[in-house]
Write an enzyme that holds these catalytic residues in place. Sequence first.
Site, PDB file in Angstrom:
ATOM      1  CG  ASN A 182       3.477 -10.437   7.950  1.00  0.00           C
ATOM      2  OD1 ASN A 182       4.201  -9.581   7.302  1.00  0.00           O
ATOM      3  ND2 ASN A 182       3.638 -11.543   8.076  1.00  0.00           N
ATOM      4  NE  ARG A 217      13.536  -8.617   8.037  1.00  0.00           N
ATOM      5  CZ  ARG A 217      12.737  -9.946   8.116  1.00  0.00           C
ATOM      6  NH1 ARG A 217      12.645 -10.519   8.896  1.00  0.00           N
ATOM      7  NH2 ARG A 217      12.130 -10.175   6.841  1.00  0.00           N
ATOM      8  N   PRO A 267       5.186   1.033   1.976  1.00  0.00           N
ATOM      9  CG  PRO A 267       4.067   2.348   3.529  1.00  0.00           C
ATOM     10  CD  PRO A 267       4.834   2.468   2.304  1.00  0.00           C
ATOM     11  CB  ALA A 268       1.309  -3.425   3.259  1.00  0.00           C
ATOM     12  N   GLY A 280       7.336  -9.754   0.922  1.00  0.00           N
ATOM     13  CA  GLY A 280       5.995 -10.097   0.670  1.00  0.00           C
ATOM     14  C   GLY A 280       6.071 -11.311  -0.149  1.00  0.00           C
ATOM     15  CB  SER A 281       3.142 -12.907  -1.639  1.00  0.00           C
ATOM     16  OG  SER A 281       2.880 -12.116  -2.709  1.00  0.00           O
ATOM     17  CD  GLU A 319      14.422 -11.732   4.029  1.00  0.00           C
ATOM     18  OE1 GLU A 319      13.636 -12.851   4.362  1.00  0.00           O
ATOM     19  OE2 GLU A 319      15.675 -11.597   3.867  1.00  0.00           O
ATOM     20  NE  ARG A 344       6.636 -14.281  15.861  1.00  0.00           N
ATOM     21  CZ  ARG A 344       7.638 -13.559  15.429  1.00  0.00           C
ATOM     22  NH1 ARG A 344       7.777 -12.303  15.657  1.00  0.00           N
ATOM     23  NH2 ARG A 344       8.023 -14.012  14.059  1.00  0.00           N
ATOM     24  CB  CYS A 396       7.140 -15.034   6.512  1.00  0.00           C
ATOM     25  SG  CYS A 396       8.249 -14.471   7.589  1.00  0.00           S
TER      26      CYS A 396
HETATM   27  P1  NAP Z   1       2.102  -8.848  -1.023  1.00  0.00           P
HETATM   28  O1  NAP Z   1       0.813  -8.969  -1.644  1.00  0.00           O
HETATM   29  O2  NAP Z   1       3.049  -9.523  -1.912  1.00  0.00           O
HETATM   30  O3  NAP Z   1       2.617  -7.488  -0.846  1.00  0.00           O
HETATM   31  C1  NAP Z   1       3.840  -7.028  -0.288  1.00  0.00           C
HETATM   32  C2  NAP Z   1       3.940  -5.643  -0.676  1.00  0.00           C
HETATM   33  O4  NAP Z   1       4.304  -5.671  -2.062  1.00  0.00           O
HETATM   34  C3  NAP Z   1       2.960  -4.667  -0.397  1.00  0.00           C
HETATM   35  O5  NAP Z   1       3.384  -3.509  -0.002  1.00  0.00           O
HETATM   36  C4  NAP Z   1       2.048  -4.522  -1.726  1.00  0.00           C
HETATM   37  O6  NAP Z   1       1.492  -3.356  -1.897  1.00  0.00           O
HETATM   38  C5  NAP Z   1       3.381  -4.504  -2.681  1.00  0.00           C
HETATM   39  N1  NAP Z   1       2.925  -4.847  -4.018  1.00  0.00           N
HETATM   40  C6  NAP Z   1       1.926  -5.721  -4.374  1.00  0.00           C
HETATM   41  N2  NAP Z   1       2.136  -5.896  -5.861  1.00  0.00           N
HETATM   42  C7  NAP Z   1       3.048  -5.285  -6.189  1.00  0.00           C
HETATM   43  C8  NAP Z   1       3.723  -4.983  -7.462  1.00  0.00           C
HETATM   44  N3  NAP Z   1       3.524  -5.442  -8.541  1.00  0.00           N
HETATM   45  N4  NAP Z   1       4.623  -4.211  -7.564  1.00  0.00           N
HETATM   46  C9  NAP Z   1       5.345  -3.867  -6.400  1.00  0.00           C
HETATM   47  N5  NAP Z   1       4.683  -3.924  -5.303  1.00  0.00           N
HETATM   48  C10 NAP Z   1       3.671  -4.645  -5.012  1.00  0.00           C
HETATM   49  O7  NAP Z   1       2.335  -9.807   0.332  1.00  0.00           O
HETATM   50  P2  NAP Z   1       1.424  -9.519   1.649  1.00  0.00           P
HETATM   51  O8  NAP Z   1       0.061 -10.056   1.504  1.00  0.00           O
HETATM   52  O9  NAP Z   1       1.312  -7.954   2.047  1.00  0.00           O
HETATM   53  O10 NAP Z   1       2.310 -10.267   2.876  1.00  0.00           O
HETATM   54  C11 NAP Z   1       2.015 -11.468   3.146  1.00  0.00           C
HETATM   55  C12 NAP Z   1       3.414 -12.220   2.649  1.00  0.00           C
HETATM   56  O11 NAP Z   1       4.640 -11.821   3.015  1.00  0.00           O
HETATM   57  C13 NAP Z   1       3.318 -13.731   2.833  1.00  0.00           C
HETATM   58  O12 NAP Z   1       3.587 -14.378   1.650  1.00  0.00           O
HETATM   59  C14 NAP Z   1       4.522 -13.747   3.764  1.00  0.00           C
HETATM   60  O13 NAP Z   1       4.995 -14.995   3.821  1.00  0.00           O
HETATM   61  C15 NAP Z   1       5.408 -12.792   3.432  1.00  0.00           C
HETATM   62  N6  NAP Z   1       6.457 -12.264   4.285  1.00  0.00           N
HETATM   63  C16 NAP Z   1       7.564 -12.670   4.012  1.00  0.00           C
HETATM   64  C17 NAP Z   1       8.434 -12.387   5.249  1.00  0.00           C
HETATM   65  C18 NAP Z   1       9.924 -12.671   5.181  1.00  0.00           C
HETATM   66  O14 NAP Z   1      10.791 -12.407   5.898  1.00  0.00           O
HETATM   67  N7  NAP Z   1      10.366 -13.748   4.116  1.00  0.00           N
HETATM   68  C19 NAP Z   1       8.117 -11.509   6.382  1.00  0.00           C
HETATM   69  C20 NAP Z   1       6.707 -11.123   6.273  1.00  0.00           C
HETATM   70  C21 NAP Z   1       6.120 -11.587   5.308  1.00  0.00           C
HETATM   71  P3  NAP Z   1      -0.206  -3.285  -1.483  1.00  0.00           P
HETATM   72  O15 NAP Z   1      -0.198  -3.390  -0.233  1.00  0.00           O
HETATM   73  O16 NAP Z   1      -0.539  -1.797  -2.062  1.00  0.00           O
HETATM   74  O17 NAP Z   1      -0.772  -4.326  -2.221  1.00  0.00           O
END
Ligand code: NAP
Length: 487
Positions: free
Chosen positions: A161, A169, A185-186, A238-239, A260, A288, A294
């Site tokens: 995102n 960061r 990266p994603a 991430g999530s 985070e 935004r 997040c």
């Molecule tokens: P996500 O599905 O958790 O993925 C984040 C990253 O983790 C991606 O690079 C993903 O790779 C990787 N990943 C997934 N499964 C993994 C595993 N088993 N081992 C290692 N890496 C793994 O999250 P998202 O859908 O990309 O992002 C949205 C989430 O991020 C939301 O929950 C949002 O609130 C949160 N977020 C938090 C912040 C903060 O600062 N607190 C900032 C931005 C976003 P792939 O893409 O290859 O699956």
Amino acid sequence: MNLDKKFSGYANPALHTQGLYIGGKWQAVGSIPVLDPSTGNTIAEVSDAGTSEAMRAVEAAEAAAADWRRTPARQRAEVLRRWFDLMTERAEELALLISLENGKALADARGEVAYAAEFFRWYAEEATRIPGEFRATPSGSHNILVDHEPIGISVLITPWNFPAAMATRKIAPALAAGCTVILKPASETPLTAYAMARIGEEAGVPAGVVNVLTTSKPGQITNTMLADSRVRKLSFTGSTGVGRTLLAEAAKTVVSCSMELGGNAPFIVFDDANLEAALEGAMVAKMRNAGEACTAANRFYVQSGIHDAFVAGLTERMAKLKIGAGYDPETQCGPMITPGAVEKIDRLVSEAKARGARITTGGKPVTEGGHFYPPTVLENVSHKADMCHAEIFGPVAPIIRFNHQKDVISMANDTEYGLAAYIYSEDLQRALSVGRKIETGMIGINRGLMSDPAAPFGGVKQSGLGREGGVTGILEFMEAKYFAVEF
Ligand code: NAP
């Protein structure tokens, strides 16, 4: 629109498909398609790392580690400062690239590039101010000297995102601290990460200090890297679900973790709020990145006296927004990242409606073109609705009426998340005292945007561990070393 002409220079996806970036070299292996979420068309293919490439990245980060940690702080700072300058020079090209692979509106993408670049400038400044400590023990038995050392090889995992800002960061404080890194990266938004690696190379980042891996097997390659005792840090954004899995994996080798994670920000409007300011802040906090943030306002609690005017004002503003491809300069609300994201939003809206919510604008997925969901406002939403407890991650604003301060505090805290909250009131004393009772790491008071490289960003509860940015962000990549000194 002539897309080929528009996406030239750093905005050209083909420039960023040369392979994985390991030890200063580009290596092509396998392929992962990258899609334009506004059309669903493939725009590029990037490499697909397996465990052997991940281990090569660890070797490269290890080979560069000793020299980089010995490089004087001023020199490390100058590399980061050049990275800031070059990113700023290419801001428009990078913004177009972000819009293309992520879908966000160009204005949001421009904002992200400026925010992302600022981390290099901020940590260029912080690199030269790493704190230490020297004092006598209370008993007078000896002296305490505390030094901070780079923690070591750091694995950085980022979401789609904010493809630029979530990477900088982490990279900026890690390099400022003297660590070498491997960025994953994603898979939806890898082009921006490779573009930034290329710019870092030009800024003078030595080979192996920053390595970038894209993969279709994130769990497998991350577990492999975490099992290697040379890897000492995992910084993940991430999530919450993936964060929990990674914490468990990192526990096996006791790797230091910064997390985070997800959010579910309440946006609270008291009767004494300035209505125009609250509406303006609501639009920023909600829209935004089309709600894919997040810190996005996930639920609006509005006190009875101002409720109807707020609903009318928000509905009017949301209904006017123009939907389209992010890179179309007219667009104010881009597509969602995947069809699955639209399905989730649609399910949450239907569930809230079944509980009695009324839609005042939007409310149905756009069926033509890419994965779009229109800006939507719902009133009379039950606090029990799923959308008040899950991350909506889209342009949907549920509004809940409240009467008493104590009720709104209790509803705001009724979540496993604790990242951000917003409070609108002209009574600063009230806003601060309510803010103290809200269980989040960050509170916006009469303000819909809180992210700033100079401030500590992060959450409590299941929104994360640690802080990024600010003066403490660099310490996430350092270990304190205590010397007991007799003299
Ligand atoms: P996500 O599905 O958790 O993925 C984040 C990253 O983790 C991606 O690079 C993903 O790779 C990787 N990943 C997934 N499964 C993994 C595993 N088993 N081992 C290692 N890496 C793994 O999250 P998202 O859908 O990309 O992002 C949205 C989430 O991020 C939301 O929950 C949002 O609130 C949160 N977020 C938090 C912040 C903060 O600062 N607190 C900032 C931005 C976003 P792939 O893409 O290859 O699956």
